[in-house]
Motif scaffolding. Sequence first.
Motif, PDB file in Angstrom:
ATOM      1  N   PRO A 139       0.801  -1.228   0.000  1.00  0.00           N
ATOM      2  CA  PRO A 139       0.000   0.000   0.000  1.00  0.00           C
ATOM      3  C   PRO A 139       0.836   1.282   0.000  1.00  0.00           C
ATOM      4  N   HIS A 140       2.132   1.159   0.240  1.00  0.00           N
ATOM      5  CA  HIS A 140       2.999   2.344   0.241  1.00  0.00           C
ATOM      6  C   HIS A 140       3.623   2.594  -1.141  1.00  0.00           C
ATOM      7  N   VAL A 141       3.372   1.698  -2.055  1.00  0.00           N
ATOM      8  CA  VAL A 141       3.883   1.846  -3.428  1.00  0.00           C
ATOM      9  C   VAL A 141       2.707   2.211  -4.328  1.00  0.00           C
ATOM     10  N   HIS A 142       2.862   3.305  -5.083  1.00  0.00           N
ATOM     11  CA  HIS A 142       1.741   3.779  -5.899  1.00  0.00           C
ATOM     12  C   HIS A 142       1.765   3.229  -7.316  1.00  0.00           C
ATOM     13  N   GLN A 143       2.940   2.864  -7.758  1.00  0.00           N
ATOM     14  CA  GLN A 143       3.056   2.353  -9.130  1.00  0.00           C
ATOM     15  C   GLN A 143       4.276   1.447  -9.214  1.00  0.00           C
ATOM     16  N   VAL A 144       4.145   0.353  -9.936  1.00  0.00           N
ATOM     17  CA  VAL A 144       5.296  -0.546 -10.155  1.00  0.00           C
ATOM     18  C   VAL A 144       5.635  -0.495 -11.642  1.00  0.00           C
ATOM     19  N   VAL A 145       6.911  -0.312 -11.934  1.00  0.00           N
ATOM     20  CA  VAL A 145       7.380  -0.349 -13.315  1.00  0.00           C
ATOM     21  C   VAL A 145       8.345  -1.515 -13.407  1.00  0.00           C
ATOM     22  N   SER A 146       8.068  -2.442 -14.311  1.00  0.00           N
ATOM     23  CA  SER A 146       8.940  -3.617 -14.313  1.00  0.00           C
ATOM     24  C   SER A 146       9.840  -3.655 -15.537  1.00  0.00           C
ATOM     25  N   LEU A 147      11.053  -4.107 -15.283  1.00  0.00           N
ATOM     26  CA  LEU A 147      12.060  -4.276 -16.325  1.00  0.00           C
ATOM     27  C   LEU A 147      11.867  -5.662 -16.922  1.00  0.00           C
ATOM     28  N   GLY A 148      11.435  -5.680 -18.208  1.00  0.00           N
ATOM     29  CA  GLY A 148      11.181  -6.967 -18.850  1.00  0.00           C
ATOM     30  C   GLY A 148      12.472  -7.697 -19.154  1.00  0.00           C
ATOM     31  N   SER A 149      12.393  -9.038 -19.197  1.00  0.00           N
ATOM     32  CA  SER A 149      13.610  -9.791 -19.526  1.00  0.00           C
ATOM     33  C   SER A 149      13.946  -9.482 -20.984  1.00  0.00           C
ATOM     34  N   GLY A 150      15.164  -9.128 -21.224  1.00  0.00           N
ATOM     35  CA  GLY A 150      15.582  -8.797 -22.586  1.00  0.00           C
ATOM     36  C   GLY A 150      15.422  -7.328 -22.940  1.00  0.00           C
ATOM     37  N   SER A 198      16.306  -3.530 -23.052  1.00  0.00           N
ATOM     38  CA  SER A 198      17.574  -2.820 -22.888  1.00  0.00           C
ATOM     39  C   SER A 198      17.415  -1.719 -21.838  1.00  0.00           C
ATOM     40  N   LEU A 199      18.539  -1.334 -21.235  1.00  0.00           N
ATOM     41  CA  LEU A 199      18.486  -0.247 -20.253  1.00  0.00           C
ATOM     42  C   LEU A 199      18.098   1.067 -20.933  1.00  0.00           C
ATOM     43  N   LEU A 200      18.462   1.220 -22.210  1.00  0.00           N
ATOM     44  CA  LEU A 200      18.084   2.439 -22.925  1.00  0.00           C
ATOM     45  C   LEU A 200      16.562   2.528 -23.049  1.00  0.00           C
ATOM     46  N   SER A 201      15.954   1.438 -23.436  1.00  0.00           N
ATOM     47  CA  SER A 201      14.490   1.417 -23.556  1.00  0.00           C
ATOM     48  C   SER A 201      13.841   1.646 -22.193  1.00  0.00           C
ATOM     49  N   PHE A 202      14.381   0.996 -21.180  1.00  0.00           N
ATOM     50  CA  PHE A 202      13.802   1.141 -19.831  1.00  0.00           C
ATOM     51  C   PHE A 202      13.960   2.575 -19.340  1.00  0.00           C
ATOM     52  N   SER A 203      15.125   3.182 -19.614  1.00  0.00           N
ATOM     53  CA  SER A 203      15.356   4.557 -19.147  1.00  0.00           C
ATOM     54  C   SER A 203      14.370   5.520 -19.796  1.00  0.00           C
ATOM     55  N   ARG A 204      14.009   5.254 -21.067  1.00  0.00           N
ATOM     56  CA  ARG A 204      13.027   6.122 -21.738  1.00  0.00           C
ATOM     57  C   ARG A 204      11.681   6.036 -21.023  1.00  0.00           C
ATOM     58  N   ARG A 205      11.305   4.829 -20.648  1.00  0.00           N
ATOM     59  CA  ARG A 205      10.015   4.672 -19.949  1.00  0.00           C
ATOM     60  C   ARG A 205      10.061   5.362 -18.580  1.00  0.00           C
ATOM     61  N   LEU A 206      11.198   5.269 -17.895  1.00  0.00           N
ATOM     62  CA  LEU A 206      11.306   5.902 -16.576  1.00  0.00           C
ATOM     63  C   LEU A 206      11.300   7.428 -16.699  1.00  0.00           C
ATOM     64  N   ARG A 207      12.007   7.952 -17.696  1.00  0.00           N
ATOM     65  CA  ARG A 207      12.028   9.415 -17.906  1.00  0.00           C
ATOM     66  C   ARG A 207      10.625   9.964 -18.083  1.00  0.00           C
ATOM     67  N   ALA A 208       9.808   9.210 -18.808  1.00  0.00           N
ATOM     68  CA  ALA A 208       8.450   9.680 -19.119  1.00  0.00           C
ATOM     69  C   ALA A 208       7.597   9.826 -17.847  1.00  0.00           C
ATOM     70  N   LEU A 209       8.052   9.232 -16.758  1.00  0.00           N
ATOM     71  CA  LEU A 209       7.271   9.301 -15.510  1.00  0.00           C
ATOM     72  C   LEU A 209       7.409  10.659 -14.826  1.00  0.00           C
ATOM     73  N   GLY A 210       8.460  11.408 -15.171  1.00  0.00           N
ATOM     74  CA  GLY A 210       8.626  12.763 -14.634  1.00  0.00           C
ATOM     75  C   GLY A 210       8.830  12.811 -13.137  1.00  0.00           C
ATOM     76  N   TYR A 211       9.569  11.860 -12.607  1.00  0.00           N
ATOM     77  CA  TYR A 211       9.820  11.833 -11.159  1.00  0.00           C
ATOM     78  C   TYR A 211      10.793  12.951 -10.762  1.00  0.00           C
TER      79      TYR A 211
END
Length: 345
Positions: free
Chosen positions: A54-65, A67-80
């Motif tokens: 209940p203390h976590v509002h959103q989970v973003v998961s790193l899929g197997s395979g 790339s960190l570049l693709s994952f970083s793009r998804r994380l950037r879009a979150l605007g944290y």
Amino acid sequence: MIEAPECVLVLRFSSVGDVILTAPAIEALHTAWPDTRIIYAVKEPLRHLVANNPHVHQVVSLGSGESLLSFSRRLRALGYGALLDLHGKIRSRLLRLLLPRTPRVIWHKRELSETLAVKLGFRTYKSRMPLADRYHLAVERLVGRGLKKGELRYYLGPEDQKIADQRLEAAGVDLRRPILGLCPGANWETKRWPAARFGELANCAIAQGHQVVITGGRSEVGLGAQISSVAPRVVDLSGQLDLKGLGGFISRCSAFVANDSGPMHMARALRVPTLAFFGSTDPGMFDFRGHAFMFAGVPCSPCSFFGRSRCPKGHFRCMLDLDAQQAWRSLAPLLALGRSAAVSA
Ligand code: SF4
């Protein structure tokens, strides 16, 4: 001290135990910044470990395979607005290079001054503080002040107990009677108490009227078979429960016995009285109030931070010195007290 951001990104990709051990720190963070959204980044197979927190509002998961570049793009879009790296390894270090330079705190599992002499074989390992406290300190550094510690909790999903109950009933387990759970596996060979001794311990519990159920991953079915050969009346569910079913199963147990492994942390976080075996790793890394652990304390132990594939001394006394009768003497009080022991600790 930084102002509470709208959103904070927490990184912790693996493993089962480590992800579970971050729960108190996440609770402390949520309490400190109640209006901040907490986004937790984790490997896809472990997503369920935080999905119901209940203390976590959103989970973003790193899929197997992925790339960190693709994952970083998804994380950037979150605007944290702040980053808490509770992973602190090469993967998160590389990922951080691809992420915006927001305020950040990087967690370290151990200091070099703690580890060098152990790696060189000059001394045994002694943890300076429990790992959960290290996570908590990282949150305090991010928030900029001292905080009340959170609790070690694991939050089941709505289906988890049902999944486990179906398996247990199909295997002939009576859910109204006490169940002792055994988990003989661990990632590293030197973290494993011998399976035959788990079998001897199971026989002690069965003689006292307990049902004994074994759990373990697909690669651990051989350990279940070894236990069954010593204790034919155990129910062996090795290889049959996924993460959801594992949590549901453990939550049904009166007590749980495991090595230094992810399921051991899950059991403690579910407040099931737990007996754990330690040999090549240090029990001081964890809080065992309300639970119990066995540690022979042979002079070479603990010889590692996370276990080894074989005993470098060849005698493996750290585990072989722990016999089943001793284990039963440690376990019996936990079984007698039941869930109240772990909940009130
Ligand atoms: S017996 Fe000593 S050297 Fe061997 S695995 Fe255990 S702690 Fe390490």
